[in-house]
Design a protein around this motif. Structure first.
Motif, PDB file in Angstrom:
ATOM      1  N   ASP A   1      -6.107  -6.863   8.233  1.00  0.00           N
ATOM      2  CA  ASP A   1      -6.472  -5.499   8.608  1.00  0.00           C
ATOM      3  C   ASP A   1      -7.516  -5.007   7.598  1.00  0.00           C
ATOM      4  OD1 ASP A   1      -5.053  -4.972   6.267  1.00  0.00           O
ATOM      5  OD2 ASP A   1      -3.410  -3.951   7.277  1.00  0.00           O
TER       6      ASP A   1
ATOM      7  N   GLU B   1      -7.359  -3.107   4.893  1.00  0.00           N
ATOM      8  CA  GLU B   1      -6.983  -3.238   3.486  1.00  0.00           C
ATOM      9  C   GLU B   1      -7.068  -4.708   3.032  1.00  0.00           C
ATOM     10  OE1 GLU B   1      -3.333  -1.826   0.555  1.00  0.00           O
ATOM     11  OE2 GLU B   1      -2.860  -2.343   2.639  1.00  0.00           O
TER      12      GLU B   1
ATOM     13  N   HIS C   1       1.949 -13.080   5.447  1.00  0.00           N
ATOM     14  CA  HIS C   1       2.058 -12.042   6.469  1.00  0.00           C
ATOM     15  C   HIS C   1       3.491 -11.986   7.012  1.00  0.00           C
ATOM     16  CE1 HIS C   1      -2.322 -11.242   6.956  1.00  0.00           C
ATOM     17  NE2 HIS C   1      -2.355 -12.390   6.299  1.00  0.00           N
TER      18      HIS C   1
ATOM     19  N   ARG D   1       0.794  -8.643  -5.124  1.00  0.00           N
ATOM     20  CA  ARG D   1       0.293  -7.372  -4.602  1.00  0.00           C
ATOM     21  C   ARG D   1       0.794  -7.169  -3.184  1.00  0.00           C
ATOM     22  NH1 ARG D   1      -6.052  -5.719  -3.688  1.00  0.00           N
ATOM     23  NH2 ARG D   1      -5.621  -3.876  -2.451  1.00  0.00           N
ATOM     24  N   GLU D   2       1.364  -5.988  -2.928  1.00  0.00           N
ATOM     25  CA  GLU D   2       1.845  -5.655  -1.589  1.00  0.00           C
ATOM     26  C   GLU D   2       0.809  -4.812  -0.862  1.00  0.00           C
ATOM     27  OE1 GLU D   2       5.764  -3.952  -1.602  1.00  0.00           O
ATOM     28  OE2 GLU D   2       6.494  -5.401  -3.070  1.00  0.00           O
ATOM     29  N   PHE D   3       0.739  -5.006   0.453  1.00  0.00           N
ATOM     30  CA  PHE D   3      -0.199  -4.273   1.293  1.00  0.00           C
ATOM     31  C   PHE D   3       0.567  -3.416   2.290  1.00  0.00           C
ATOM     32  CE2 PHE D   3      -2.362  -8.001  -0.246  1.00  0.00           C
ATOM     33  CZ  PHE D   3      -3.600  -7.507  -0.629  1.00  0.00           C
ATOM     34  N   GLY D   4      -0.085  -2.389   2.804  1.00  0.00           N
ATOM     35  CA  GLY D   4       0.525  -1.482   3.767  1.00  0.00           C
ATOM     36  C   GLY D   4       1.027  -2.173   5.009  1.00  0.00           C
ATOM     37  N   SER D   5       0.412  -3.287   5.374  1.00  0.00           N
ATOM     38  CA  SER D   5       0.812  -4.040   6.566  1.00  0.00           C
ATOM     39  C   SER D   5       2.120  -4.794   6.376  1.00  0.00           C
ATOM     40  CB  SER D   5      -0.282  -5.058   6.917  1.00  0.00           C
ATOM     41  OG  SER D   5      -0.371  -6.041   5.887  1.00  0.00           O
ATOM     42  N   GLY D   6       2.584  -4.863   5.135  1.00  0.00           N
ATOM     43  CA  GLY D   6       3.762  -5.663   4.821  1.00  0.00           C
ATOM     44  C   GLY D   6       3.409  -7.032   4.278  1.00  0.00           C
TER      45      GLY D   6
END
Length: 188
Positions: free
Chosen positions: A25, A27, A145, A171-176
């Motif tokens: 995505d 980010e 993912h 590092r974590e992303f908003g998408s999970g």
């Protein structure tokens, strides 16, 4: 000696093919743009080179295709400008800021690592496994993912021996999705 990092998106069940549904995505695309920019050069096998070139080569007219969102353009521009080494015994020539690598791939990549310069990055499926088997990959960056693909090529399938790695960054992303950077553990 230059550092070689294997960087790729992967599903929870280890599938690495882009059709397994691990497309980034906005980010994650910024993250991958920074990753491409971090390296002095990319190393691809023929299949990955042709796939990336087909999607991200700047068109002759300089106008990015309509399917590309504005947030994908920085990635496209960064990859388009990046130096690339392409491992292939079947391609007669390459373009797109690329040099063709022929012969013994392990010795060729070992020579690239010994050259002066900054970090190198390798992508794809088959080539990284061969380089891992030869002990040439220093770092592994996996963007995991939150999905189970159930099909597709699997991460480092065919590895001859276990890799002992140390987690050095997460590092974590908003998408999970979670990016995890591992460094190969020194022998002993």
């Amino acid at each position: 000696m230059r550092t070689l990092r294997y960087a790729i998106g992967v599903s929870l069940d280890g599938c690495v093919h882009h059709e397994a549904g691990v497309a980034p995505d906005e980010e994650l695309m910024r993250f991958w743009t920074d990753e491409i920019a971090r390296a002095d050069a990319q190393i691809y096998g023929r299949v990955t080179y042709e796939m990336m070139q087909g999607a991200w080569l700047r068109p002759d007219d300089g106008v990015w295709p309509e399917w590309m969102d504005a947030w994908e353009v920085p990635f496209a521009e960064t990859l388009d400008a990046a130096k690339k080494h392409v491992v292939s015994s079947t391609l007669p020539c390459v373009d797109w800021n690329a040099e063709l690598v022929r012969g013994d791939v392990v010795e060729a990549v070992r020579a690239l690592k010994a050259e002066p310069g900054g970090a190198l990055s390798v992508g794809g499926v088959t080539l990284p496994t061969a380089l891992a088997n030869a002990g040439l990959i220093d770092e592994y960056l996996f963007a995991v993912h939150p999905l189970v693909a159930g099909h597709g090529p699997r991460l480092l399938d065919g590895l001859h021996e276990r890799l002992h790695l140390d987690l050095v960054e997460r590092r974590e992303f908003g998408s999970g999705a979670v990016a995890q950077l591992y460094r190969r553990r020194a022998a002993g």
